[in-house]
Design a protein around this motif. Structure first.
Motif, PDB file in Angstrom:
ATOM      1  N   HIS A  13       0.779  -1.238   0.000  1.00 15.23           N
ATOM      2  CA  HIS A  13       0.000   0.000   0.000  1.00 15.23           C
ATOM      3  C   HIS A  13       0.816   1.298   0.000  1.00 15.23           C
ATOM      4  O   HIS A  13       0.298   2.346  -0.412  1.00 15.23           O
ATOM      5  CB  HIS A  13      -0.935   0.023   1.222  1.00 15.23           C
ATOM      6  N   SER A  14       2.056   1.267   0.470  1.00 17.98           N
ATOM      7  CA  SER A  14       2.815   2.513   0.601  1.00 17.98           C
ATOM      8  C   SER A  14       3.136   3.106  -0.771  1.00 17.98           C
ATOM      9  O   SER A  14       3.596   2.399  -1.678  1.00 17.98           O
ATOM     10  CB  SER A  14       4.115   2.279   1.374  1.00 17.98           C
ATOM     11  N   GLN A  15       2.912   4.409  -0.913  1.00 11.26           N
ATOM     12  CA  GLN A  15       3.171   5.117  -2.172  1.00 11.26           C
ATOM     13  C   GLN A  15       4.487   5.883  -2.058  1.00 11.26           C
ATOM     14  O   GLN A  15       4.545   7.102  -2.198  1.00 11.26           O
ATOM     15  CB  GLN A  15       2.003   6.056  -2.477  1.00 11.26           C
ATOM     16  N   ASP A  16       5.533   5.111  -1.788  1.00  6.09           N
ATOM     17  CA  ASP A  16       6.856   5.691  -1.556  1.00  6.09           C
ATOM     18  C   ASP A  16       7.897   4.719  -2.080  1.00  6.09           C
ATOM     19  O   ASP A  16       7.642   3.512  -2.193  1.00  6.09           O
ATOM     20  CB  ASP A  16       7.051   5.941  -0.049  1.00  6.09           C
ATOM     21  N   SER A  17       9.087   5.234  -2.398  1.00  8.15           N
ATOM     22  CA  SER A  17      10.143   4.391  -2.956  1.00  8.15           C
ATOM     23  C   SER A  17      10.639   3.338  -1.973  1.00  8.15           C
ATOM     24  O   SER A  17      11.304   2.379  -2.367  1.00  8.15           O
ATOM     25  CB  SER A  17      11.323   5.262  -3.398  1.00  8.15           C
ATOM     26  N   THR A  18      10.313   3.508  -0.684  1.00  2.00           N
ATOM     27  CA  THR A  18      10.752   2.535   0.324  1.00  2.00           C
ATOM     28  C   THR A  18       9.784   1.364   0.461  1.00  2.00           C
ATOM     29  O   THR A  18      10.032   0.460   1.277  1.00  2.00           O
ATOM     30  CB  THR A  18      10.888   3.209   1.695  1.00  2.00           C
ATOM     31  N   ALA A  19       8.718   1.344  -0.309  1.00  2.00           N
ATOM     32  CA  ALA A  19       7.701   0.295  -0.176  1.00  2.00           C
ATOM     33  C   ALA A  19       8.304  -1.097  -0.332  1.00  2.00           C
ATOM     34  O   ALA A  19       7.981  -2.020   0.427  1.00  2.00           O
ATOM     35  CB  ALA A  19       6.589   0.510  -1.196  1.00  2.00           C
ATOM     36  N   ALA A  20       9.181  -1.268  -1.333  1.00  2.00           N
ATOM     37  CA  ALA A  20       9.771  -2.584  -1.604  1.00  2.00           C
ATOM     38  C   ALA A  20      10.598  -3.079  -0.429  1.00  2.00           C
ATOM     39  O   ALA A  20      10.802  -4.289  -0.262  1.00  2.00           O
ATOM     40  CB  ALA A  20      10.627  -2.525  -2.868  1.00  2.00           C
ATOM     41  N   LYS A  21      11.085  -2.155   0.404  1.00  2.00           N
ATOM     42  CA  LYS A  21      11.895  -2.523   1.575  1.00  2.00           C
ATOM     43  C   LYS A  21      11.042  -2.562   2.847  1.00  2.00           C
ATOM     44  O   LYS A  21      11.576  -2.438   3.959  1.00  2.00           O
ATOM     45  CB  LYS A  21      13.043  -1.522   1.754  1.00  2.00           C
ATOM     46  N   GLY A  22       9.762  -2.684   2.692  1.00  2.00           N
ATOM     47  CA  GLY A  22       8.888  -2.722   3.864  1.00  2.00           C
ATOM     48  C   GLY A  22       8.737  -1.395   4.547  1.00  2.00           C
ATOM     49  O   GLY A  22       8.397  -1.323   5.730  1.00  2.00           O
ATOM     50  N   GLY A  23       9.018  -0.297   3.796  1.00  2.00           N
ATOM     51  CA  GLY A  23       8.863   1.045   4.356  1.00  2.00           C
ATOM     52  C   GLY A  23      10.069   1.542   5.133  1.00  2.00           C
ATOM     53  O   GLY A  23      10.028   2.636   5.711  1.00  2.00           O
ATOM     54  N   ASP A  24      11.164   0.776   5.149  1.00  2.00           N
ATOM     55  CA  ASP A  24      12.354   1.132   5.932  1.00  2.00           C
ATOM     56  C   ASP A  24      13.002   2.408   5.388  1.00  2.00           C
ATOM     57  O   ASP A  24      13.480   2.452   4.261  1.00  2.00           O
ATOM     58  CB  ASP A  24      13.357  -0.020   5.881  1.00  2.00           C
ATOM     59  N   LEU A  25      13.041   3.467   6.201  1.00  2.00           N
ATOM     60  CA  LEU A  25      13.639   4.745   5.816  1.00  2.00           C
ATOM     61  C   LEU A  25      15.120   4.831   6.146  1.00  2.00           C
ATOM     62  O   LEU A  25      15.809   5.751   5.699  1.00  2.00           O
ATOM     63  CB  LEU A  25      12.910   5.900   6.522  1.00  2.00           C
ATOM     64  N   GLY A  26      15.629   3.889   6.953  1.00  2.00           N
ATOM     65  CA  GLY A  26      17.020   3.956   7.393  1.00  2.00           C
ATOM     66  C   GLY A  26      17.174   4.916   8.562  1.00  2.00           C
ATOM     67  O   GLY A  26      16.197   5.408   9.130  1.00  2.00           O
ATOM     68  N   TYR A  27      18.434   5.186   8.923  1.00  2.00           N
ATOM     69  CA  TYR A  27      18.723   6.094  10.037  1.00  2.00           C
ATOM     70  C   TYR A  27      18.743   7.544   9.572  1.00  2.00           C
ATOM     71  O   TYR A  27      19.311   7.869   8.540  1.00  2.00           O
ATOM     72  CB  TYR A  27      20.080   5.753  10.656  1.00  2.00           C
ATOM     73  N   PHE A  28      18.130   8.411  10.354  1.00  2.00           N
ATOM     74  CA  PHE A  28      18.188   9.860  10.121  1.00  2.00           C
ATOM     75  C   PHE A  28      18.492  10.551  11.439  1.00  2.00           C
ATOM     76  O   PHE A  28      17.936  10.193  12.480  1.00  2.00           O
ATOM     77  CB  PHE A  28      16.857  10.390   9.575  1.00  2.00           C
ATOM     78  N   LYS A  29      19.379  11.548  11.364  1.00  2.00           N
ATOM     79  CA  LYS A  29      19.648  12.353  12.555  1.00  2.00           C
ATOM     80  C   LYS A  29      18.440  13.221  12.867  1.00  2.00           C
ATOM     81  O   LYS A  29      17.645  13.541  11.978  1.00  2.00           O
ATOM     82  CB  LYS A  29      20.886  13.232  12.339  1.00  2.00           C
ATOM     83  N   ARG A  30      18.325  13.604  14.113  1.00  2.00           N
ATOM     84  CA  ARG A  30      17.215  14.458  14.530  1.00  2.00           C
ATOM     85  C   ARG A  30      17.223  15.772  13.748  1.00  2.00           C
ATOM     86  O   ARG A  30      18.267  16.365  13.520  1.00  2.00           O
ATOM     87  CB  ARG A  30      17.302  14.751  16.022  1.00  2.00           C
ATOM     88  N   GLY A  31      16.048  16.200  13.339  1.00  2.00           N
ATOM     89  CA  GLY A  31      15.925  17.461  12.623  1.00  2.00           C
ATOM     90  C   GLY A  31      15.924  17.334  11.116  1.00  2.00           C
ATOM     91  O   GLY A  31      15.712  18.320  10.410  1.00  2.00           O
ATOM     92  N   LEU A  32      16.125  16.119  10.589  1.00  2.00           N
ATOM     93  CA  LEU A  32      16.190  15.945   9.142  1.00  2.00           C
ATOM     94  C   LEU A  32      14.884  15.443   8.538  1.00  2.00           C
ATOM     95  O   LEU A  32      14.675  15.561   7.335  1.00  2.00           O
ATOM     96  CB  LEU A  32      17.323  14.968   8.772  1.00  2.00           C
ATOM     97  N   LEU A  33      14.016  14.886   9.343  1.00  3.98           N
ATOM     98  CA  LEU A  33      12.719  14.427   8.864  1.00  3.98           C
ATOM     99  C   LEU A  33      11.659  15.494   9.137  1.00  3.98           C
ATOM    100  O   LEU A  33      11.896  16.469   9.840  1.00  3.98           O
ATOM    101  CB  LEU A  33      12.337  13.110   9.547  1.00  3.98           C
ATOM    102  N   ASP A  34      10.478  15.309   8.548  1.00  2.48           N
ATOM    103  CA  ASP A  34       9.386  16.248   8.774  1.00  2.48           C
ATOM    104  C   ASP A  34       9.094  16.352  10.279  1.00  2.48           C
ATOM    105  O   ASP A  34       9.029  15.326  10.979  1.00  2.48           O
ATOM    106  CB  ASP A  34       8.133  15.762   8.022  1.00  2.48           C
ATOM    107  N   PRO A  35       8.929  17.570  10.805  1.00  2.07           N
ATOM    108  CA  PRO A  35       8.710  17.742  12.253  1.00  2.07           C
ATOM    109  C   PRO A  35       7.539  16.924  12.797  1.00  2.07           C
ATOM    110  O   PRO A  35       7.640  16.367  13.903  1.00  2.07           O
ATOM    111  CB  PRO A  35       8.445  19.242  12.389  1.00  2.07           C
ATOM    112  N   ALA A  36       6.453  16.865  12.041  1.00  2.00           N
ATOM    113  CA  ALA A  36       5.290  16.105  12.518  1.00  2.00           C
ATOM    114  C   ALA A  36       5.613  14.612  12.604  1.00  2.00           C
ATOM    115  O   ALA A  36       5.204  13.925  13.555  1.00  2.00           O
ATOM    116  CB  ALA A  36       4.102  16.332  11.583  1.00  2.00           C
TER     117      ALA A  36
END
Length: 427
Positions: free
Chosen positions: A222-245
């Motif tokens: 169902h995910s409409q994102d390039s990470t869908a094939a990986k089960g939605g895994d976004l990997g590691y992100f440092k604080r402040g780099l993702l959407d605040p919400a």
């Protein structure tokens, strides 16, 4: 046929990747067991001699300056092993690809044309060129990692920026063929019915998760994102780099848990999950259901843009409209002011809309990244000096870099005493 412009660009990129041929090889110096080859030194010397800085130096002073800089770079790179810094081949390869794609995009050519330019100018296949470029990019990445680890990012105070400007005002770079721009950004948003209906789908998927269906399986389906094939895994992100919400939603979750309610961002509705944590970041996953505007939504925003363009008659009116309608948070509070740009350094998407504008004119609405933009040409000059009043952001960045370089230089002098430096070149 390869244009002279592309050919010149490729030639410029080759500098630093390939040494000029020399008759005699040898070792100029050894730093921490790693040699600086004579050919490498001579190649750097030839380039340095073409700079304004070298003009007031004797040949001996030029040689000493170049060798000292090369020694300092080797000292800096000696920290790689000591600090256990690892840069994978995949990271380098991604940077090389991104760099080449950026070149092609800036020249408005495809990769096949760029490959022909590389072969024609350098006599190399793209594979060979990528290998040489990769070595250079790896070195830059290593230096950047050491710098970030030991220096970090310095945020100068206003007093420090003022002092920097006072001390270096006369040596700051001028701007040539430049324009002063303002803009109004009008994003195309879906109506509330679409937003609500997509939210209901996200809530139904959360119900499925509650019944025991695997997160990875739902993401793949169902995910409409390039990470869908990986089960939605976004990997590691440092604080402040993702959407605040999104970050707010995952900061409360334990490892392996997912949010009980969907999270709204500009992209749509997210079902957020935490996969793991490090001291400086979080590994997360998502199921993204996009809220996609309709043609009717787009037409309504275009109509607003046309109306604003036709009714705004002055700079003050443009500024008032930007404060009221523009959703670019970095500029709307100051009336849409973007600042000064050299035409050859402008964002590629800005070039065509403002190319034929006269001072005081407003562009036709132009679509950029899902929003209609109106650009106003506030001023145009062939040459201008940087000022604190109009270029504070640029000067602040220069001041920050200056302070970071000062801190790094002190560290290099300290590290230089900790490693063996042997100068072998006697002429």
């Amino acid at each position: 046929m390869i244009s002279n412009r592309i050919a010149s660009l490729v030639f410029a990129l080759s500098v630093g990747c390939f040494a000029e041929p020399v008759l005699m090889e040898g070792i100029a110096a050894v730093v921490d067991g790693k040699p600086i080859m004579r050919s490498e030194f001579m190649n750097n010397l030839y380039r340095f001699q073409d700079t304004p800085e070298a003009a007031s130096m004797t040949e001996q002073q030029q040689k000493e300056a170049v060798l000292n800089r090369m020694i300092e770079e080797k000292v800096l790179l000696s920290r790689i092993d000591r600090d256990s810094i690892v840069i994978s081949e995949n990271e380098v390869d991604q940077r090389v690809t991104s760099h080449l794609q950026s070149i092609a995009a800036s020249q408005k050519i495809d990769m096949a044309t760029l490959e022909k330019a590389v072969r024609a100018q350098l006599g190399l296949s793209m594979i060979q060129y990528r290998e040489q470029l990769g070595k250079q990019i790896r070195s830059h990445m290593e230096i950047s990692r050491v710098r970030q680890l030991h220096v970090g990012t310095i945020h100068p105070t206003k007093k420090e920026v003022d002092v920097f400007y006072k001390d270096y005002k006369d040596s700051l770079p001028r701007q040539f063929n430049c324009v002063l721009l303002s803009h109004i950004q009008l994003p195309i948003k879906p109506d509330s019915m679409i937003v609500d209906s997509v939210k209901h789908v996200a809530e139904a998927l959360i119900d499925s998760l509650n019944l025991g269906i695997k997160f990875e399986l739902l993401a793949q389906r169902h995910s409409q994102d390039s990470t869908a094939a990986k089960g939605g895994d976004l990997g590691y992100f440092k604080r402040g780099l993702l959407d605040p919400a999104f970050e707010k939603a995952i900061e409360r979750l334990k490892n392996g848990h997912y949010a009980s309610t969907p999270v709204k961002t500009d992209l749509g509705w997210h079902i957020a999950r935490v996969l793991g944590r490090k001291e400086d970041g979080v590994r997360s996953a998502q199921i993204l259901l996009r809220t996609i505007p309709t043609a009717k939504d787009s037409a309504a925003v275009l109509a607003l843009a046309d109306s604003l363009r036709n009714n705004i008659k002055s700079k003050d009116e443009f500024a008032k409209a930007a404060k009221k309608f523009s959703e670019d948070k970095s500029s709307n509070f100051q009336g849409g002011l973007l600042g000064w740009f050299q035409r050859n350094e402008m964002e590629p998407a800005y070039v065509d809309p403002v190319a034929n504008l006269n001072v005081g004119e407003i562009s036709e609405p132009v679509m950029i990244d899902g929003a209609y933009h109106l650009f106003r040409l506030d001023d145009s000059r062939q040459v201008r000096e940087l000022t604190l009043e109009e270029d504070y952001g640029k000067i602040e960045l220069m001041a920050a870099t200056h302070l970071e370089n000062e801190k790094l230089q002190k560290l290099i002098q300290k590290w230089r005493k900790e490693v063996l430096v042997e100068i072998r070149m006697t002429e």
